[in-house]
Design a protein around this motif. Structure first.
Motif, PDB file in Angstrom:
ATOM      1  N   PHE A  20       0.822  -1.217   0.000  1.00 38.49           N
ATOM      2  CA  PHE A  20       0.000   0.000   0.000  1.00 38.49           C
ATOM      3  C   PHE A  20       0.850   1.259   0.000  1.00 38.49           C
ATOM      4  O   PHE A  20       0.518   2.240  -0.653  1.00 38.49           O
ATOM      5  CB  PHE A  20      -0.940  -0.010   1.217  1.00 38.49           C
ATOM      6  N   PHE A  21       1.946   1.192   0.737  1.00 37.92           N
ATOM      7  CA  PHE A  21       2.796   2.375   0.801  1.00 37.92           C
ATOM      8  C   PHE A  21       3.439   2.647  -0.551  1.00 37.92           C
ATOM      9  O   PHE A  21       3.546   3.788  -0.996  1.00 37.92           O
ATOM     10  CB  PHE A  21       3.873   2.199   1.877  1.00 37.92           C
ATOM     11  N   LEU A  23       2.127   1.831  -3.377  1.00 41.41           N
ATOM     12  CA  LEU A  23       1.070   2.380  -4.215  1.00 41.41           C
ATOM     13  C   LEU A  23       0.890   3.873  -3.952  1.00 41.41           C
ATOM     14  O   LEU A  23       0.810   4.689  -4.886  1.00 41.41           O
ATOM     15  CB  LEU A  23      -0.235   1.623  -3.917  1.00 41.41           C
ATOM     16  N   SER A  24       0.892   4.249  -2.680  1.00 39.62           N
ATOM     17  CA  SER A  24       0.721   5.651  -2.320  1.00 39.62           C
ATOM     18  C   SER A  24       1.875   6.491  -2.858  1.00 39.62           C
ATOM     19  O   SER A  24       1.678   7.563  -3.435  1.00 39.62           O
ATOM     20  CB  SER A  24       0.667   5.816  -0.803  1.00 39.62           C
ATOM     21  N   CYS A  25       3.082   5.949  -2.672  1.00 38.20           N
ATOM     22  CA  CYS A  25       4.240   6.706  -3.137  1.00 38.20           C
ATOM     23  C   CYS A  25       4.201   6.849  -4.653  1.00 38.20           C
ATOM     24  O   CYS A  25       4.592   7.888  -5.196  1.00 38.20           O
ATOM     25  CB  CYS A  25       5.532   6.027  -2.695  1.00 38.20           C
ATOM     26  N   LEU A  27       1.545   7.109  -6.379  1.00 37.00           N
ATOM     27  CA  LEU A  27       0.599   8.207  -6.606  1.00 37.00           C
ATOM     28  C   LEU A  27       1.255   9.558  -6.329  1.00 37.00           C
ATOM     29  O   LEU A  27       1.090  10.506  -7.093  1.00 37.00           O
ATOM     30  CB  LEU A  27      -0.626   8.034  -5.706  1.00 37.00           C
ATOM     31  N   VAL A  28       1.988   9.602  -5.231  1.00 36.55           N
ATOM     32  CA  VAL A  28       2.640  10.866  -4.848  1.00 36.55           C
ATOM     33  C   VAL A  28       3.549  11.339  -5.965  1.00 36.55           C
ATOM     34  O   VAL A  28       3.474  12.473  -6.428  1.00 36.55           O
ATOM     35  CB  VAL A  28       3.450  10.689  -3.543  1.00 36.55           C
ATOM     36  N   VAL A  29       4.420  10.435  -6.389  1.00 35.43           N
ATOM     37  CA  VAL A  29       5.426  10.839  -7.375  1.00 35.43           C
ATOM     38  C   VAL A  29       4.787  11.127  -8.723  1.00 35.43           C
ATOM     39  O   VAL A  29       5.203  12.031  -9.442  1.00 35.43           O
ATOM     40  CB  VAL A  29       6.507   9.745  -7.480  1.00 35.43           C
ATOM     41  N   GLN A  35       7.338  16.548  -6.158  1.00 40.26           N
ATOM     42  CA  GLN A  35       7.907  15.261  -5.778  1.00 40.26           C
ATOM     43  C   GLN A  35       8.437  14.518  -6.995  1.00 40.26           C
ATOM     44  O   GLN A  35       9.469  13.864  -6.929  1.00 40.26           O
ATOM     45  CB  GLN A  35       6.866  14.403  -5.066  1.00 40.26           C
TER      46      GLN A  35
ATOM     47  N   TYR B  54      -5.558  -1.830   6.040  1.00 38.23           N
ATOM     48  CA  TYR B  54      -4.760  -1.091   5.052  1.00 38.23           C
ATOM     49  C   TYR B  54      -5.647  -0.476   3.988  1.00 38.23           C
ATOM     50  O   TYR B  54      -5.467   0.690   3.605  1.00 38.23           O
ATOM     51  CB  TYR B  54      -3.736  -2.014   4.387  1.00 38.23           C
ATOM     52  N   PHE B  58      -5.911   3.407   3.380  1.00 39.71           N
ATOM     53  CA  PHE B  58      -5.540   3.920   2.073  1.00 39.71           C
ATOM     54  C   PHE B  58      -6.673   4.753   1.478  1.00 39.71           C
ATOM     55  O   PHE B  58      -6.463   5.866   0.985  1.00 39.71           O
ATOM     56  CB  PHE B  58      -5.182   2.743   1.161  1.00 39.71           C
ATOM     57  N   PRO B  71      -2.489  14.155  -4.235  1.00 34.81           N
ATOM     58  CA  PRO B  71      -2.735  12.724  -4.362  1.00 34.81           C
ATOM     59  C   PRO B  71      -1.588  11.879  -3.832  1.00 34.81           C
ATOM     60  O   PRO B  71      -0.442  12.090  -4.218  1.00 34.81           O
ATOM     61  CB  PRO B  71      -2.901  12.511  -5.869  1.00 34.81           C
ATOM     62  N   GLY B  72      -1.935  10.971  -2.913  1.00 36.43           N
ATOM     63  CA  GLY B  72      -0.956   9.988  -2.474  1.00 36.43           C
ATOM     64  C   GLY B  72      -0.305  10.289  -1.146  1.00 36.43           C
ATOM     65  O   GLY B  72       0.038   9.364  -0.416  1.00 36.43           O
ATOM     66  N   ILE B  73      -0.139  11.576  -0.824  1.00 40.75           N
ATOM     67  CA  ILE B  73       0.647  11.884   0.370  1.00 40.75           C
ATOM     68  C   ILE B  73      -0.072  11.447   1.635  1.00 40.75           C
ATOM     69  O   ILE B  73       0.466  10.697   2.462  1.00 40.75           O
ATOM     70  CB  ILE B  73       0.965  13.395   0.419  1.00 40.75           C
ATOM     71  N   ALA B  75      -2.554   9.422   1.735  1.00 36.30           N
ATOM     72  CA  ALA B  75      -2.775   7.979   1.641  1.00 36.30           C
ATOM     73  C   ALA B  75      -1.562   7.232   2.163  1.00 36.30           C
ATOM     74  O   ALA B  75      -1.691   6.285   2.956  1.00 36.30           O
ATOM     75  CB  ALA B  75      -3.063   7.597   0.188  1.00 36.30           C
ATOM     76  N   ALA B  76      -0.383   7.668   1.740  1.00 36.00           N
ATOM     77  CA  ALA B  76       0.842   7.013   2.191  1.00 36.00           C
ATOM     78  C   ALA B  76       0.987   7.126   3.694  1.00 36.00           C
ATOM     79  O   ALA B  76       1.310   6.148   4.384  1.00 36.00           O
ATOM     80  CB  ALA B  76       2.046   7.656   1.499  1.00 36.00           C
ATOM     81  N   VAL B  79      -1.450   4.837   5.391  1.00 33.80           N
ATOM     82  CA  VAL B  79      -1.009   3.438   5.310  1.00 33.80           C
ATOM     83  C   VAL B  79       0.105   3.203   6.327  1.00 33.80           C
ATOM     84  O   VAL B  79       0.114   2.186   7.038  1.00 33.80           O
ATOM     85  CB  VAL B  79      -0.552   3.111   3.871  1.00 33.80           C
ATOM     86  N   LEU B 132       7.123  13.286   3.405  1.00 39.85           N
ATOM     87  CA  LEU B 132       6.701  13.062   2.023  1.00 39.85           C
ATOM     88  C   LEU B 132       6.321  14.378   1.361  1.00 39.85           C
ATOM     89  O   LEU B 132       6.565  14.575   0.174  1.00 39.85           O
ATOM     90  CB  LEU B 132       5.496  12.126   1.996  1.00 39.85           C
ATOM     91  N   PHE B 135       9.563  16.279   0.941  1.00 42.04           N
ATOM     92  CA  PHE B 135      10.290  15.399   0.034  1.00 42.04           C
ATOM     93  C   PHE B 135      11.767  15.763  -0.075  1.00 42.04           C
ATOM     94  O   PHE B 135      12.399  15.577  -1.103  1.00 42.04           O
ATOM     95  CB  PHE B 135       9.656  15.427  -1.365  1.00 42.04           C
TER      96      PHE B 135
END
Lengths: 277, 171
Positions: A20-21, A23-25, A27-29, A35, B54, B58, B71-73, B75-76, B79, B132, B135
């Motif tokens: 999951f992490f 996947l999130s990363c 998405l982040v990148v 990023q 999870y 998420f 997006p994603g930050i 969520a990460a 998680v 994150l 970064f």
């Protein structure tokens, strides 16, 4: 395989976290410009670091080859440097003598060789024909006269120092204006010279200043030194005057070559007299 | 069971709405920005399956991200919070001592445990979140201060919430 599944199941928290992490990363990148930029940059940085590291090791293999190349390059650079360190520029100072309408040019030169301990001493300076120096020009220092240009090459000149057995310079005393010849003569001391041809009747006091007379190639009134003692040589009608030179010959660094603009004219005129005489 | 699900859905909606409409605009300059929505993940039942946990974390993070335009930050970070929660519970609890669907809220669990639980996990969450977000380790002390101040802010708000909905252990 079964064991692997057991392992994954046992530590499912960790593996799921990674999943999951990650996947999130991703998405982040993928979605955040900053990023993404820094991730790409840092990967470039990483790649660059690795390349630099590998190159650092690889360079050892070519060490002798590159040493040779560097030595060759050094040699050629030295040659080029030599060409540049030779100062080509000439400083000229023109002094207008308004009273006599005589112009003297001064060419600044650096002393590259000097001696004071010989019977006949010579000085080498770093200016030559190219810079306008001609044979027979006078050379003065900051504090007094130095000598006469003896030989000239394209870039250098040798000067017959005042400390030379053949040097004769017309000099006059401050008080009486009596003139004579300044010679180093038989002296071996770089600090003293002798003033000859001053008649017996002239009164000379110790400490009296001695100047160039203007009859020779030096401008008049340049200090030579001061009287350090006088006495009549036996049976002679001339005084023997000891002159303490003002030029420090032992640490001469910079000199001025005196260019007398009218020297040729003067010489030509005097040559006429000689013919007649 | 249905009641538990309902409670959690309500909690989810309430906390996310509060987060994105209220706490998004609350903050001490840029230094302390609270994220009390993590209380939802913290209060999920103890015995919840890892995968479910999870997935929920998420999803929650993604919903918050959608409002934060990052997006994603979140969520990460969520998680990471879920992972921290699993580890923390594995270390501090004997699962069979607790009912699997128990909500680890103040009143059900001792205050000291709850406080430590919130403190450690929000610190972890905020650490991941801010690192994150920035970064970079450039000006790390600034990031560190942001993490600490935000963590304090979040913990205070979570404790206030818990006080507000405090219920004595029903046995």
């Amino acid at each position: 395989m079964k064991n692997l599944w057991i392992l994954i199941h046992k530590y499912n928290a960790f593996f799921l976290f990674i999943l999951f992490f990650g996947l999130s990363c991703y998405l982040v990148v993928k979605n955040n410009t900053f990023q993404r930029a820094s991730a790409v940059n840092s990967s470039n940085y990483f790649v660059g670091t690795v390349y630099a590291w590998v190159n650092g090791w690889k360079s050892y293999l070519h060490l002798s080859e590159s040493n040779t190349r560097l030595a060759e390059e050094n040699a050629s650079l030295r040659e080029q440097l030599q060409r540049f360190t030779h100062a080509d520029s000439v400083e000229r100072v023109t002094v207008v003598d308004s009273a006599r309408q005589v112009q003297y040019n001064y060419i600044v030169a650096r002393v590259t060789n000097n001696s004071i301990h010989q019977k006949n001493n010579y000085i080498t300076i770093d200016k030559g024909r190219k810079h306008g120096i001609r044979k027979g020009m006078g050379v003065i220092g900051a504090k007094g006269i130095v000598g006469i240009v003896l030989n000239v090459s394209e870039h250098f000149s040798t000067i017959q120092s005042l400390l030379h057995s053949e040097s004769r310079i017309s000099a006059s005393l401050e008080d009486s204006q009596a003139f004579g010849s300044l010679v180093w003569g038989d002296s071996y001391d770089a600090r003293y010279a002798a003033l000859r041809d001053i008649p017996n009747h002239v009164k000379v006091r110790d400490g009296e200043r001695v100047y160039t007379s203007g009859y020779s190639l030096f401008p008049p009134g340049i200090e030579i030194g001061k009287v350090a003692g006088s006495g009549s040589s036996g049976g002679d009608s001339f005084l023997d005057i000891r002159v303490e030179l003002s030029t420090p010959f032992h640490n001469l660094l910079q000199v001025y070559v005196v260019e007398d603009v009218f020297a040729e004219e003067k010489a030509a005129l005097e040559a006429l007299t000689d013919k007649d005489g | 069971m249905a009641k538990l699900l309902l409670y959690n859905i309500i909690r989810f909606v309430a906390l996310v709405v509060l987060q994105v409409f209220l706490f998004k605009n609350v903050g001490y300059y840029n230094l302390a920005t609270p994220f009390p929505y993590i209380l939802f993940i913290l209060l999920l039942p103890v015995g919840i399956g890892n995968f479910t946990l999870y997935a929920i974390a998420f999803a929650t993070g993604l919903v918050v991200d959608a409002f934060y335009d990052t997006p994603g930050i979140n969520a990460a970070a969520a998680v990471a919070l879920a992972w921290g929660r699993i580890i923390f519970m594995r270390i501090t609890l004997q699962t069979d001592n607790y009912e699997s669907y128990m909500t680890p809220a103040w009143g059900t669990v001792p205050f000291r445990w709850f406080f430590l639980y919130v403190l450690v996990l929000s610190l972890f969450h905020h650490g991941v979140l801010f690192l994150l977000e920035t970064f970079t380790f450039h000006q790390f002390h600034y990031t560190l201060i942001r993490i600490l101040l935000s963590c304090i802010f979040t913990v205070i708000i979570i404790l206030l919430f818990s006080l507000l909905f405090y219920r004595k252990k029903q046995r």
